[in-house]
Write a protein that holds these residues in place. Structure first.
Motif, PDB file in Angstrom:
ATOM      1  N   ASP A 108       0.879  -1.166   0.000  1.00 20.81           N
ATOM      2  CA  ASP A 108       0.000   0.000   0.000  1.00 20.81           C
ATOM      3  C   ASP A 108       0.916   1.215   0.000  1.00 20.81           C
ATOM      4  O   ASP A 108       1.285   1.727   1.056  1.00 20.81           O
ATOM      5  N   SER A 141       0.608   4.303  -0.822  1.00 22.70           N
ATOM      6  CA  SER A 141       0.118   5.590  -0.323  1.00 22.70           C
ATOM      7  C   SER A 141       0.235   5.688   1.190  1.00 22.70           C
ATOM      8  O   SER A 141       0.455   6.766   1.740  1.00 22.70           O
ATOM      9  N   ASN A 142       0.115   4.540   1.886  1.00 25.15           N
ATOM     10  CA  ASN A 142       0.226   4.532   3.344  1.00 25.15           C
ATOM     11  C   ASN A 142       1.555   3.982   3.839  1.00 25.15           C
ATOM     12  O   ASN A 142       1.777   3.891   5.045  1.00 25.15           O
ATOM     13  N   SER A 186       5.830  -0.667   8.070  1.00 28.04           N
ATOM     14  CA  SER A 186       4.789   0.344   8.213  1.00 28.04           C
ATOM     15  C   SER A 186       5.430   1.624   8.725  1.00 28.04           C
ATOM     16  O   SER A 186       6.452   1.562   9.423  1.00 28.04           O
ATOM     17  N   ARG A 196       4.171   3.258  11.017  1.00 29.96           N
ATOM     18  CA  ARG A 196       3.789   3.260  12.433  1.00 29.96           C
ATOM     19  C   ARG A 196       4.339   2.022  13.124  1.00 29.96           C
ATOM     20  O   ARG A 196       4.519   0.983  12.490  1.00 29.96           O
TER      21      ARG A 196
END
Length: 893
Positions: A768, A770-771, A791, A793
């Motif tokens: 993904d 965009s994230n 990620s 995060r």
């Protein structure tokens, strides 16, 4: 176990903490064994903590040092024993000849057996003629040693484990006993179950797992223990608890001790940052209870005022006459398996063997006469911190490091690294090839590991036990005593011609009885009755406690010439370095539940990896807010001596102004987590023990672009990653990662990181962009080989379910889809982070059982899930989950 296996079982002793648990090891091949508790051993009666239970996982030859090595042109190469020892002895002799005996040193370890320790001490003090032999026990128990000698005239622990069974009050000071000495802690809990009136008091700045079962927790302000116990002494002196006859007949110095201890409970409460009612509750209970044991450990010893803290505690027992009787006394809970045995043979730089004193000419002459040695050290040697400072300045030219890792474990550890880099000669004897310290060795010597070496150890209650070999010596590894003896003989020294470790023990026992009579050199330490053991008797030696057949101080005769104990004035003082300015917080260091020292042993056990898989910094949420860091993110913790990077955690047990970081991570298990580099090098002026519990630090964000983790069957090189840690899983390595670089093509980057160069590899991925989220799995012959999750995060998927996939021969379609989805598709498949390591029970499993079965007690949880049913060290965490449920908090999903 069948009969043939039972016949092969060997009774030996656990190599971890000072409890000294007996274990039974049953070989399962040349480098494997099953390990169970020894029901006949009086230290544990068959109980083992999770570390002891997992000992079988730590065996094997991965990473072992199997052959001598010597350094040439900056590189280590394999050598014969003759070449390695000849080189070491030639350089050592040249340095001594040119610069004198104080230009060389040994730095040894509480991991050594007593026989090894004895030979090292005899070599340095009696033949080299220098007391420059110190030990990593300096870092944990030397304040207790100094306190005992000041109070009793000898290093004596006047408590037996069985006293815990009958005490009416147990005070645990600076000791997270539930995690660090679980078998003793479980013994205390069983005593409380049998006698509910038993009062447990915990004195600790942190709310640890031990506090979960305490009747009273006193979260003292760091560094104020002396104020608290001076206040208790003052309170007791005005109460009916005073034993006037004992004081008059068996002690000296009470008036002087009281003069500096005068402080009111109100002043104690204010200084120690405690509630007055709690202070009075503690003082009143102590005064009213005859059978009180005060157990203390690193939180007392590891301080620039550690010796005074020890004596402040002992003073309180002396004023009430609570010593030398069943169920009472000050109790030093030892950290290492043979710290006590090392003290018996004079392993510290300011001691002589057999509890004789280096500063006494008659004692020196007695030891020299017994050994028949050409010389004897006539002044104390350099203590650990001073020793490595002297190596850096060139005062000490050669050092031999045995069974320890000072580049990780000493304070201001980067200074130790600089020192070893400058030394003319660094010899290292070790089990593991690749350690932070061994990287500096000029001569590297392979030693026997636990399971291969044979000798004795002495635990916290002065009980001598046999540590027996049950595996063959691998490669060219040798016993430490043999290595030292061969080295001594190359230097031309006689007196090192033993053929068996039992002969060394017999000599040690004879020395304990040497001139040990009233009117000459009397000591309580005396095991002369064991000197007559032949080899068969030594091999069959059952656990035995000294002094043999009698209780320490039962006759109230202490080891000073007048037979009286000493009250020691303990004027309170603040730590040398106080928080403030650029370093507003106070760092406390210590252990976590399932790891040990610098992880060279426990780091090999998958069972022990799940509970705390990476280093962390625990701090109060308000302090975190002020520092600009969030839970789950990374932070840099810095002092004026160094820095580390760790994961931010809010454990709930830290007061404002303090932080906690564990001690275990090293250069092989993390990119930047050696907390020793941060710890300040200030030491206690009496004991020389460092201030591990009070270092001023700052905490700041360690900004990264992404967080991630990898599970991989093959080890990875991660030098290009800004942050990484590694633990050993069951059939795989687990890496936690974070980076400061922006990742362009996730797939290309991930394949390079995982060293996948096969374009046809079975590689499944989800991105993904965009994230900034990426997941991928590498499959070989339908079996999972590696997986990676990234990620921006830190709240990545739980690792427990993914780790379980490595136990399967085939990665089924549902699990392939689950990996890419970041969660298992089957309900209940994710057991959550490990709570009970003994049985591999995760938090989700326990929480689901509590909810679904409406469980109310830890016993019910154990009956339903098995969690807490072995060593019990996870019981405090289970209690917390039950409490959350009872007060209506949402349990973790």
């Amino acid at each position: 176990m069948n009969l043939s296996q039972e016949h092969l079982s060997v009774c030996t002793t656990c190599p971890y903490c000072g409890v000294g648990c007996g274990v039974k090891a049953t070989p399962q091949g040349p480098q494997a064994a099953t390990v169970t508790g020894d029901a006949a051993h009086p230290s544990n009666f068959g109980k083992l903590c999770v570390k002891g239970s997992a000992l079988g996982e730590t065996l094997g030859l991965d990473g072992r040092l199997l052959h001598p090595q010597v350094r040439e042109d900056g590189q280590l190469r394999q050598a014969s024993w003759d070449e390695a020892l000849d080189r070491a002895a030639t350089q050592w002799r040249a340095i001594v000849d040119e610069h004198g005996p104080d230009a060389v040193a040994l730095y040894v370890s509480g991991q050594l057996l007593t026989e090894d320790y004895y030979v090292a001490n005899k070599l340095m003090k009696g033949y080299v003629g220098s007391a420059n032999i110190d030990t990593n026990s300096r870092l944990c128990m030397s304040s207790a040693v100094a306190g005992h000698k000041r109070a009793f005239g000898e290093d004596l622990v006047p408590v037996n484990y069985e006293d815990l069974d009958i005490a009416d009050m147990v005070v645990l000071v600076g000791s997270n006993t539930a995690w660090c000495h679980p078998i003793l802690f479980q013994r205390i809990l069983r005593a409380k179950e049998a006698r509910p009136h038993l009062k447990i008091v915990v004195i600790d700045p942190r709310r640890t797992a031990t506090c979960e079962v305490a009747d009273l927790h006193l979260p003292v302000k760091p560094g104020t223990d002396v104020w608290l116990f001076n206040g208790l002494l003052s309170y007791l002196s005005r109460s009916s608890a005073v034993d006037a006859a004992f004081i008059a007949n068996h002690t000296r110095g009470l008036t002087d001790a009281l003069e500096v201890a005068e402080i009111t409970p109100e002043e104690v409460a204010q200084t120690c940052r405690l509630k007055l009612d709690d202070v009075l509750d503690f003082y009143e209970a102590f005064a009213a209870t005859a059978k009180v044991i005060t157990g203390f450990s690193m939180g007392v010893n590891q301080s620039s005022a550690g010796t005074d803290k020890v004596n402040a505690i002992i003073n309180c027992h002396l004023v009430a006459g609570r010593i030398g009787k069943p169920g009472m006394g000050p109790f030093s809970i030892t950290g290492q398996p043979n710290a006590m045995g090392g003290r018996e043979v004079g392993g510290l730089a300011n001691m002589l063997a057999a509890h004789l004193d280096l500063d006494q000419p008659t004692h020196r002459a007695a030891v020299q006469g017994f050994w028949g040695s050409p010389r004897i050290a006539d002044k104390p040697g350099l203590k650990a911190v001073d020793l490595f400072q002297a190596i850096e300045t060139g005062r000490v030219k050669a050092v031999w490091v045995i069974a320890t890792n000072p580049v990780v474990s000493l304070p201001e550890a980067d200074q130790v690294r600089r020192a070893l880099a400058k030394a003319e000669l660094v010899i290292a004897s070790d089990v593991v090839a690749g350690t932070d310290t061994n990287a500096f060795a000029h001569v590297l010597l392979p030693a026997l590991a636990w399971g291969e070496k044979d000798g004795t150890v002495t635990n916290s209650e002065r009980r001598i036990s046999r540590q027996r070999a049950f595996l063959p010596a691998p490669g060219e590894a040798r016993a430490d005593w043999q290595i030292l003896s061969d080295f001594a003989q190359r230097l031309g020294y006689d007196g090192f011609g033993w053929s068996h470790q039992g002969e060394i023990f017999a000599e040690h026992a004879r020395l304990s009885a040497w001139r040990n009579v009233p009117g000459d050199l009397p000591r309580a330490f005396e095991i002369g009755a064991l000197a007559a053991l032949d080899r068969a008797g030594y091999d069959a030696l059952e656990p035995v406690q000294w002094p043999i057949g009698r209780r320490v101080f039962a006759d109230h005769q202490f080891s000073f010439p007048d037979g009286r104990a000493r009250f020691v004035p303990t004027a309170p003082r603040l730590p040398v370095h106080m928080a403030g300015g650029d370093y507003p917080l106070v760092l406390n260091t210590g252990r976590v539940r399932d790891q040990w020292h610098t992880m060279t042993r426990t780091g090999r056990a998958p069972t022990l990896a799940g509970h705390t898989p990476e280093s962390f910094v625990d701090l109060h949420p308000q302090d975190a807010l002020l520092c600009g860091v969030k839970e789950g993110e990374l932070a840099r913790i810095a002092s004026q001596w160094g820095s580390v990077v760790a994961r931010v955690r809010h454990g709930g047990g830290i007061a404002r102004g303090s932080v906690f970081i564990p001690i275990h991570w090293n250069g092989q298990t993390a990119s930047d987590a050696r907390v020793g580099a941060v710890v300040n090098p200030v030491v206690d002026p009496v004991s020389g023990e460092p201030e591990f519990k009070h270092t001023p630090v700052s905490v700041d964000r360690f900004p990264v672009q992404w967080h991630g983790f990898v599970l991989s069957r093959t080890p990875l090189g991660l030098d290009t990653v800004a942050y990484w840690t590694r633990v050993q899983g069951a059939g795989f390595n687990r890496y936690e990662l974070a980076g400061r670089n922006r990742i362009g093509d996730f797939g290309t980057w991930a394949r390079e990181l995982l060293a996948i160069d096969d374009e046809e590899a079975d590689w499944l991925e989800y991105a993904d962009r965009s994230n900034g989220v990426y997941r991928a799995v590498h499959v070989v012959n339908d079996r999972i080989e590696q997986c990676i999750f990234v990620s921006p995060r830190p709240d990545l998927p739980e690792r427990a379910w993914l780790a379980s996939l490595f136990a399967h021969d085939v990665l089924v379609d549902a699990d392939r889809a689950g990996v890419l989805a970041g969660r298992p598709l089957a309900q209940g498949a994710d057991t959550g982070p490990t709570v009970c390591s003994c049985f591999g029970v995760g938090r989700n499993t326990i929480c689901n059982a509590i909810r679904d079965q409406d469980l109310k007690t830890t016993a019910e949880v154990t009956a339903c899930t098995k969690a807490g049913g072995n060593c019990g060290s996870c019981v405090p965490e289970i209690r917390q989950l039950l409490t959350q449920r009872q007060v209506g908090q949402q349990l973790p999903a």
